[in-house]
Design a protein around this motif. Sequence first.
Motif, PDB file in Angstrom:
ATOM      1  N   ARG A   1      75.970  18.614  14.967  1.00 31.34           N
ATOM      2  CA  ARG A   1      75.848  19.566  14.270  1.00 31.34           C
ATOM      3  C   ARG A   1      75.215  19.987  12.698  1.00 31.34           C
ATOM      4  O   ARG A   1      75.089  20.523  12.541  1.00 31.34           O
ATOM      5  CB  ARG A   1      77.465  19.786  14.144  1.00 31.34           C
ATOM      6  N   ILE A   2      75.272  18.478  12.462  1.00 32.76           N
ATOM      7  CA  ILE A   2      74.557  17.766  11.845  1.00 32.76           C
ATOM      8  C   ILE A   2      73.056  18.061  11.975  1.00 32.76           C
ATOM      9  O   ILE A   2      72.101  19.001  10.782  1.00 32.76           O
ATOM     10  CB  ILE A   2      74.264  16.790  10.987  1.00 32.76           C
ATOM     11  N   GLY A   3      72.362  17.688  13.061  1.00 32.85           N
ATOM     12  CA  GLY A   3      71.355  17.763  13.160  1.00 32.85           C
ATOM     13  C   GLY A   3      70.322  19.360  13.395  1.00 32.85           C
ATOM     14  O   GLY A   3      69.860  20.001  12.879  1.00 32.85           O
ATOM     15  N   ASP A   4      71.609  20.067  14.385  1.00 31.10           N
ATOM     16  CA  ASP A   4      71.815  21.896  14.455  1.00 31.10           C
ATOM     17  C   ASP A   4      71.325  22.013  13.331  1.00 31.10           C
ATOM     18  O   ASP A   4      70.425  23.224  12.879  1.00 31.10           O
ATOM     19  CB  ASP A   4      71.911  22.164  15.071  1.00 31.10           C
TER      20      ASP A   4
ATOM     21  N   SER B   1      85.416   6.921  18.434  1.00 32.92           N
ATOM     22  CA  SER B   1      84.486   6.775  17.934  1.00 32.92           C
ATOM     23  C   SER B   1      83.179   7.218  18.283  1.00 32.92           C
ATOM     24  O   SER B   1      82.553   7.860  17.305  1.00 32.92           O
ATOM     25  CB  SER B   1      84.163   5.120  17.514  1.00 32.92           C
ATOM     26  N   GLY B   2      82.802   7.063  19.933  1.00 27.99           N
ATOM     27  CA  GLY B   2      81.541   7.263  20.725  1.00 27.99           C
ATOM     28  C   GLY B   2      81.628   9.070  20.289  1.00 27.99           C
ATOM     29  O   GLY B   2      79.868  10.035  19.503  1.00 27.99           O
ATOM     30  N   ILE B   3      82.554   9.777  20.655  1.00 25.60           N
ATOM     31  CA  ILE B   3      82.602  11.333  20.750  1.00 25.60           C
ATOM     32  C   ILE B   3      82.385  12.056  19.130  1.00 25.60           C
ATOM     33  O   ILE B   3      81.764  13.039  19.227  1.00 25.60           O
ATOM     34  CB  ILE B   3      83.780  11.508  21.798  1.00 25.60           C
ATOM     35  N   ALA B   4      83.286  11.319  19.066  1.00 22.96           N
ATOM     36  CA  ALA B   4      83.579  11.607  17.469  1.00 22.96           C
ATOM     37  C   ALA B   4      82.137  12.007  16.445  1.00 22.96           C
ATOM     38  O   ALA B   4      82.152  13.000  15.751  1.00 22.96           O
ATOM     39  CB  ALA B   4      84.806  11.139  16.305  1.00 22.96           C
ATOM     40  N   LEU B   5      81.398  10.557  17.005  1.00 25.42           N
ATOM     41  CA  LEU B   5      79.965  10.694  15.935  1.00 25.42           C
ATOM     42  C   LEU B   5      79.469  11.816  17.017  1.00 25.42           C
ATOM     43  O   LEU B   5      78.623  12.268  15.801  1.00 25.42           O
ATOM     44  CB  LEU B   5      79.460   9.111  16.450  1.00 25.42           C
ATOM     45  N   THR B   6      79.613  11.958  17.948  1.00 26.01           N
ATOM     46  CA  THR B   6      78.373  13.081  18.404  1.00 26.01           C
ATOM     47  C   THR B   6      78.478  14.185  18.189  1.00 26.01           C
ATOM     48  O   THR B   6      77.952  14.972  17.746  1.00 26.01           O
ATOM     49  CB  THR B   6      78.478  12.073  20.329  1.00 26.01           C
ATOM     50  N   ALA B   7      79.538  14.616  18.390  1.00 23.73           N
ATOM     51  CA  ALA B   7      79.859  16.311  17.975  1.00 23.73           C
ATOM     52  C   ALA B   7      79.980  16.248  16.681  1.00 23.73           C
ATOM     53  O   ALA B   7      79.776  17.698  16.129  1.00 23.73           O
ATOM     54  CB  ALA B   7      81.339  16.233  18.353  1.00 23.73           C
ATOM     55  N   LEU B   8      79.678  15.244  15.606  1.00 24.67           N
ATOM     56  CA  LEU B   8      79.466  15.762  14.675  1.00 24.67           C
ATOM     57  C   LEU B   8      78.376  15.671  13.965  1.00 24.67           C
ATOM     58  O   LEU B   8      77.684  16.431  13.797  1.00 24.67           O
ATOM     59  CB  LEU B   8      80.429  14.107  13.382  1.00 24.67           C
ATOM     60  N   TYR B   9      77.584  15.026  13.701  1.00 27.43           N
ATOM     61  CA  TYR B   9      76.321  14.710  13.468  1.00 27.43           C
ATOM     62  C   TYR B   9      74.759  15.555  14.864  1.00 27.43           C
ATOM     63  O   TYR B   9      73.531  15.850  14.910  1.00 27.43           O
ATOM     64  CB  TYR B   9      75.493  12.741  14.366  1.00 27.43           C
TER      65      TYR B   9
END
Length: 274
Positions: A121-124, A111-119
């Motif tokens: 990109r969203i933050g960028d 969950s942590g890795i998935a959230l980190t990768a997703l957000y």
Amino acid sequence: MFQIKEKSVLPGFGLTMGLTLVYLSFMVLIPFSGLLLKVGGITWEKYWATMTSNSVVASFKLTFGASFLAACINAFFGFIVAWVLVRYRFPFRRVIDAMVDLPFAMPTAVSGIALTALYQRIGDMLGYKIIFTPLGVLVALTFIGLPFVVRTLQPAIEDVERELEEVSASLGASRWQTFWRVIFPAVRPALITGFAMAFARALGEYGSVIFIAGSMPGRRIVSLEIVERLNENSTSGDLSAVAVAVTMLIASFILLFIINLFQTWMNRRYLVSQ
């Protein structure tokens, strides 16, 4: 007069109570007692210096603040999700209902890795940094706490009789009045329970937060602060970690006890009003 006890196929109170106390002693009381005994090896001056350090104070503020805010967000949106899943029939409803349990099924590290990768990109894309910030911690804690609210509310919403809503509407009540005076009082105990469970889960979360929060001082949750102090590989580091852990335990217990008292009070008010 002698009172004759009715025989039952199930075990009696004495046996079940004894097994309950033994199980709770080994699983809860003995480990916590060992933790309390270990913190006795630290002096009051060392304990106070540890708990008033900038990193510990910041970790407590972040943990309790983000956990409470995440539980409030989950209470609001969790009610909406539970209401939609219970009251409406639409395509792929079962798929969406199963998706609610994903935070339960997924390992916290995944969950942590998935959230980190997703957000990341969203933050960028938005030009705003989400990961390695308190906002990222809030996102992770909201993600893992949603199922507790939804699954607690669903049975309560199913028990609300639609006839009560129809009677309320026939008496001239608006939709808001029907919700506030008929529906909400019936589901309020379950909502408070779900909030308490989501709040407690967020307080103890570790795996899904460390990836999105990072380990910089001021951005650590209490669990990560304890681990960092244990990694110092020194006696003072071990004792300071135990001091932080005991303080977190006591604070969490007090808050959950207050929430349970509030829930009991609300339940009594609801029963009296019926």
